[in-house]
Design a protein around this motif. Structure first.
Motif, PDB file in Angstrom:
ATOM      1  N   ILE A 245       0.697  -1.190   0.038  1.00 32.57           N
ATOM      2  CA  ILE A 245       0.035  -0.001  -0.129  1.00 32.57           C
ATOM      3  C   ILE A 245       1.056   1.235  -0.029  1.00 32.57           C
ATOM      4  CG2 ILE A 245      -1.731   1.175   1.083  1.00 32.57           C
ATOM      5  CD1 ILE A 245      -2.755  -1.453   2.518  1.00 32.57           C
ATOM      6  N   PHE A 246       0.524   2.238  -1.007  1.00 32.78           N
ATOM      7  CA  PHE A 246       1.326   3.339  -0.803  1.00 32.78           C
ATOM      8  C   PHE A 246       0.285   4.696  -0.734  1.00 32.78           C
ATOM      9  CE2 PHE A 246       3.256   7.055  -3.127  1.00 32.78           C
ATOM     10  CZ  PHE A 246       4.675   6.960  -2.585  1.00 32.78           C
ATOM     11  N   GLY A 247       0.435   5.478   0.235  1.00 30.54           N
ATOM     12  CA  GLY A 247      -0.162   6.764   0.334  1.00 30.54           C
ATOM     13  C   GLY A 247       0.429   7.746  -0.046  1.00 30.54           C
ATOM     14  N   ILE A 248      -0.282   8.797  -0.846  1.00 27.29           N
ATOM     15  CA  ILE A 248       0.274  10.161  -1.072  1.00 27.29           C
ATOM     16  C   ILE A 248      -0.534  11.101  -0.453  1.00 27.29           C
ATOM     17  CG2 ILE A 248      -0.782   9.933  -3.369  1.00 27.29           C
ATOM     18  CD1 ILE A 248       1.575  11.792  -4.405  1.00 27.29           C
ATOM     19  N   CYS A 249      -0.071  12.220   0.140  1.00 23.10           N
ATOM     20  CA  CYS A 249      -0.920  13.310   0.620  1.00 23.10           C
ATOM     21  C   CYS A 249      -1.857  13.090   1.598  1.00 23.10           C
ATOM     22  CB  CYS A 249      -1.258  14.064  -0.736  1.00 23.10           C
ATOM     23  SG  CYS A 249      -1.925  15.652  -0.124  1.00 23.10           S
ATOM     24  N   LEU A 250      -3.196  13.118   1.198  1.00 24.62           N
ATOM     25  CA  LEU A 250      -4.295  12.764   2.142  1.00 24.62           C
ATOM     26  C   LEU A 250      -4.474  11.091   2.396  1.00 24.62           C
ATOM     27  CD1 LEU A 250      -6.938  13.666   3.497  1.00 24.62           C
ATOM     28  CD2 LEU A 250      -7.988  12.756   1.393  1.00 24.62           C
ATOM     29  N   GLY A 251      -3.935  10.576   1.559  1.00 29.28           N
ATOM     30  CA  GLY A 251      -3.797   9.037   1.566  1.00 29.28           C
ATOM     31  C   GLY A 251      -2.956   8.629   2.450  1.00 29.28           C
ATOM     32  N   HIS A 252      -1.749   9.106   2.546  1.00 29.93           N
ATOM     33  CA  HIS A 252      -0.750   9.054   3.463  1.00 29.93           C
ATOM     34  C   HIS A 252      -1.333   9.241   4.876  1.00 29.93           C
ATOM     35  CE1 HIS A 252       2.661  10.431   6.169  1.00 29.93           C
ATOM     36  NE2 HIS A 252       2.155  11.672   5.934  1.00 29.93           N
ATOM     37  N   GLN A 253      -2.033  10.451   5.047  1.00 27.18           N
ATOM     38  CA  GLN A 253      -2.521  10.810   6.320  1.00 27.18           C
ATOM     39  C   GLN A 253      -3.423   9.878   6.807  1.00 27.18           C
ATOM     40  OE1 GLN A 253      -3.761  14.722   5.289  1.00 27.18           O
ATOM     41  NE2 GLN A 253      -1.507  15.404   4.787  1.00 27.18           N
ATOM     42  N   LEU A 254      -4.477   9.404   5.814  1.00 25.82           N
ATOM     43  CA  LEU A 254      -5.498   8.583   6.161  1.00 25.82           C
ATOM     44  C   LEU A 254      -4.776   7.132   6.665  1.00 25.82           C
ATOM     45  CD1 LEU A 254      -8.075   9.290   3.381  1.00 25.82           C
ATOM     46  CD2 LEU A 254      -8.357   9.685   5.715  1.00 25.82           C
ATOM     47  N   MET A 255      -3.853   6.809   6.196  1.00 27.75           N
ATOM     48  CA  MET A 255      -3.237   5.495   6.402  1.00 27.75           C
ATOM     49  C   MET A 255      -2.887   5.598   7.901  1.00 27.75           C
ATOM     50  SD  MET A 255      -2.478   2.487   5.416  1.00 27.75           S
ATOM     51  CE  MET A 255      -1.702   0.881   6.042  1.00 27.75           C
ATOM     52  N   ALA A 256      -2.141   6.719   8.237  1.00 24.58           N
ATOM     53  CA  ALA A 256      -1.571   6.844   9.396  1.00 24.58           C
ATOM     54  C   ALA A 256      -2.692   7.082  10.423  1.00 24.58           C
ATOM     55  CB  ALA A 256      -0.739   8.309   9.563  1.00 24.58           C
ATOM     56  N   LEU A 257      -3.699   7.659  10.309  1.00 28.80           N
ATOM     57  CA  LEU A 257      -5.028   7.716  11.042  1.00 28.80           C
ATOM     58  C   LEU A 257      -5.377   6.199  11.454  1.00 28.80           C
ATOM     59  CD1 LEU A 257      -6.571  10.792   9.863  1.00 28.80           C
ATOM     60  CD2 LEU A 257      -5.920  10.620  12.327  1.00 28.80           C
ATOM     61  N   SER A 258      -5.414   5.282  10.295  1.00 29.64           N
ATOM     62  CA  SER A 258      -5.968   4.049  10.566  1.00 29.64           C
ATOM     63  C   SER A 258      -5.190   3.111  11.411  1.00 29.64           C
ATOM     64  CB  SER A 258      -6.053   3.483   9.150  1.00 29.64           C
ATOM     65  OG  SER A 258      -4.984   2.924   8.556  1.00 29.64           O
ATOM     66  N   GLN A 259      -3.858   3.500  11.685  1.00 26.57           N
ATOM     67  CA  GLN A 259      -2.838   2.804  12.548  1.00 26.57           C
ATOM     68  C   GLN A 259      -2.666   3.328  13.825  1.00 26.57           C
ATOM     69  OE1 GLN A 259      -1.662  -0.273  11.043  1.00 26.57           O
ATOM     70  NE2 GLN A 259      -3.225   0.608   9.887  1.00 26.57           N
ATOM     71  N   GLY A 260      -3.757   4.463  14.080  1.00 26.22           N
ATOM     72  CA  GLY A 260      -3.652   4.967  15.506  1.00 26.22           C
ATOM     73  C   GLY A 260      -3.022   6.305  15.720  1.00 26.22           C
ATOM     74  N   ALA A 261      -2.067   6.865  14.442  1.00 27.17           N
ATOM     75  CA  ALA A 261      -1.406   8.032  14.806  1.00 27.17           C
ATOM     76  C   ALA A 261      -2.731   9.286  14.546  1.00 27.17           C
ATOM     77  CB  ALA A 261      -0.665   8.318  13.542  1.00 27.17           C
ATOM     78  N   GLN A 262      -2.437  10.470  15.046  1.00 29.58           N
ATOM     79  CA  GLN A 262      -3.093  11.684  14.788  1.00 29.58           C
ATOM     80  C   GLN A 262      -2.616  12.675  13.861  1.00 29.58           C
ATOM     81  OE1 GLN A 262      -3.484  13.332  18.845  1.00 29.58           O
ATOM     82  NE2 GLN A 262      -3.696  11.265  19.764  1.00 29.58           N
ATOM     83  N   THR A 263      -3.470  13.439  13.466  1.00 31.47           N
ATOM     84  CA  THR A 263      -3.063  14.621  12.362  1.00 31.47           C
ATOM     85  C   THR A 263      -3.328  15.930  12.977  1.00 31.47           C
ATOM     86  OG1 THR A 263      -5.331  14.323  11.432  1.00 31.47           O
ATOM     87  CG2 THR A 263      -3.376  13.438  10.289  1.00 31.47           C
ATOM     88  N   HIS A 264      -2.663  16.848  12.589  1.00 32.70           N
ATOM     89  CA  HIS A 264      -2.916  18.445  12.749  1.00 32.70           C
ATOM     90  C   HIS A 264      -2.925  19.216  11.894  1.00 32.70           C
ATOM     91  CE1 HIS A 264       1.208  20.237  13.097  1.00 32.70           C
ATOM     92  NE2 HIS A 264       1.321  18.830  12.610  1.00 32.70           N
ATOM     93  N   LYS A 265      -3.586  20.598  11.762  1.00 28.56           N
ATOM     94  CA  LYS A 265      -3.728  21.504  10.771  1.00 28.56           C
ATOM     95  C   LYS A 265      -2.591  22.233  10.819  1.00 28.56           C
ATOM     96  CE  LYS A 265      -6.672  24.762   8.441  1.00 28.56           C
ATOM     97  NZ  LYS A 265      -8.104  25.122   8.348  1.00 28.56           N
TER      98      LYS A 265
END
Length: 323
Positions: A245-265
């Motif tokens: 699986i390769f995520g770019i931009c939003l895809g990379h962020q969504l993958m991280a969220l699915s693994q328990g990470a968090q995002t910020h603006k």
């Protein structure tokens, strides 16, 4: 004679310039891009959904409108702001003028303002909402009008509704999970010998796996990644499938969220063709093209994730490897 237009920022600052493109009152989130070329790609990039885009490069429109350079079928920006737009473009591929194109697409534009000053305000104060109008009497209420604005449902607004197949050399099948994908993504996958099956953001994990893909590409897209709880839940199901699986931009962020990470603006985001990214394994710095307003918080990455790339300007996460 050019008609006056007015930009009112959420903080109360007012810019007076001239209208081009469509004439309409617009509210959006105002952001800037430092790209010197590629204004057509910027206008048609779905990741700019809901945003008023400012070009820091002073002259825009000099090579006209070239549909084959579009990243999607039409523009997604709310409005477009430039220092100066070229009324007489010159390029052998040109098929029209920027002013006419924006008018046909219903996108209002503003030119003749100090875009350097505007960019400095956004850099210092952070991304904010703005109100664009040709009606001077609306200036006093502009700052209040734009404050409640929020970009919501962005992925659903830009993602395709039905899956379709883009046939390449078919050595490998890649499912492109489309959250607002730019056309360059399937084009580059095809160049690398892949058959691309493009599916909408609402696709389930089971449906993705039913294509028996050799790889899964998670595309770019607009909006707050944490808003997409349904997509994140589906990604969590597919993460341990054994499929690359390769995520770019939003895809990379969504993958991280699915693994328990968090995002910020981010304070003002990374937008342009000159963003320096450092490879932590080698120390090498790459100059990259980017367009995102959110980032993965490195300190929240789970045990199965290794921070691999950071932005050389602000140190934020730009890449993750999952073991």
């Amino acid at each position: 004679m050019a008609k006056n237009a007015y930009l009112v920022l959420e903080n109360g600052d007012v810019f007076e310039g001239y209208s081009f493109g469509a004439q309409a009152d617009v509210i959006g989130e105002i952001v800037f891009t430092t790209a010197m070329t590629g204004y057509l790609e910027t206008l048609t990039d779905p990741s700019y959904y809901g945003q008023i885009v400012v070009q820091t490069f002073p002259l825009i429109g000099n090579y006209g409108v070239i549909p084959s350079d579009f990243e999607s079928a039409h523009p997604w920006v709310r409005a477009y702001i430039v220092r100066e737009y070229c009324e007489e473009p010159s390029n052998f591929r040109c098929e029209g003028k920027l002013d006419d194109f924006l008018r046909e697409q219903g996108i209002p534009g503003l030119w003749g303002i100090d875009t350097r000053r505007l960019t400095k305000i956004i850099r210092e104060s952070g991304v904010m909402n703005a109100f664009l109008t040709t009606d001077k009497s609306k200036i006093p209420e502009g700052a209040q009008l734009c404050k409640p604005y929020c970009i919501e449902g962005a992925v659903n607004a830009v993602s395709r509704f039905e899956p379709y197949e883009t046939v390449g050399a078919s050595e490998r099948t890649v499912v492109l999970w489309d959250f607002g994908a730019k056309e360059n993504i399937p084009r580059e996958l095809i160049r690398r010998g892949c058959k691309v099956i493009r599916v909408p953001g609402s696709t389930t994990a089971e449906e993705v796996l039913s294509y028996d893909p050799d790889g899964i590409m998670l595309s770019n897209g607009p909006g707050d990644p944490a808003e997409n709880t349904g997509i994140i839940a589906e990604l969590k199901k597919i993460a341990d499938s054994g499929i690359p699986i390769f995520g770019i931009c939003l895809g990379h962020q969504l993958m991280a969220l699915s693994q328990g990470a968090q995002t910020h603006k981010l304070h003002y985001g990374h937008r342009g063709t000159n963003q320096p990214v450092k490879d932590l394994a080698t120390g090498r710095v790459y100059i990259t093209t980017q367009n995102h307003g959110y980032a993965v918080i490195s300190d929240t990455l789970p045990a199965n994730a290794v921070l691999s790339y950071v932005n050389a300007n602000d140190g934020t996460c730009e890449g993750v490897n999952y073991t």
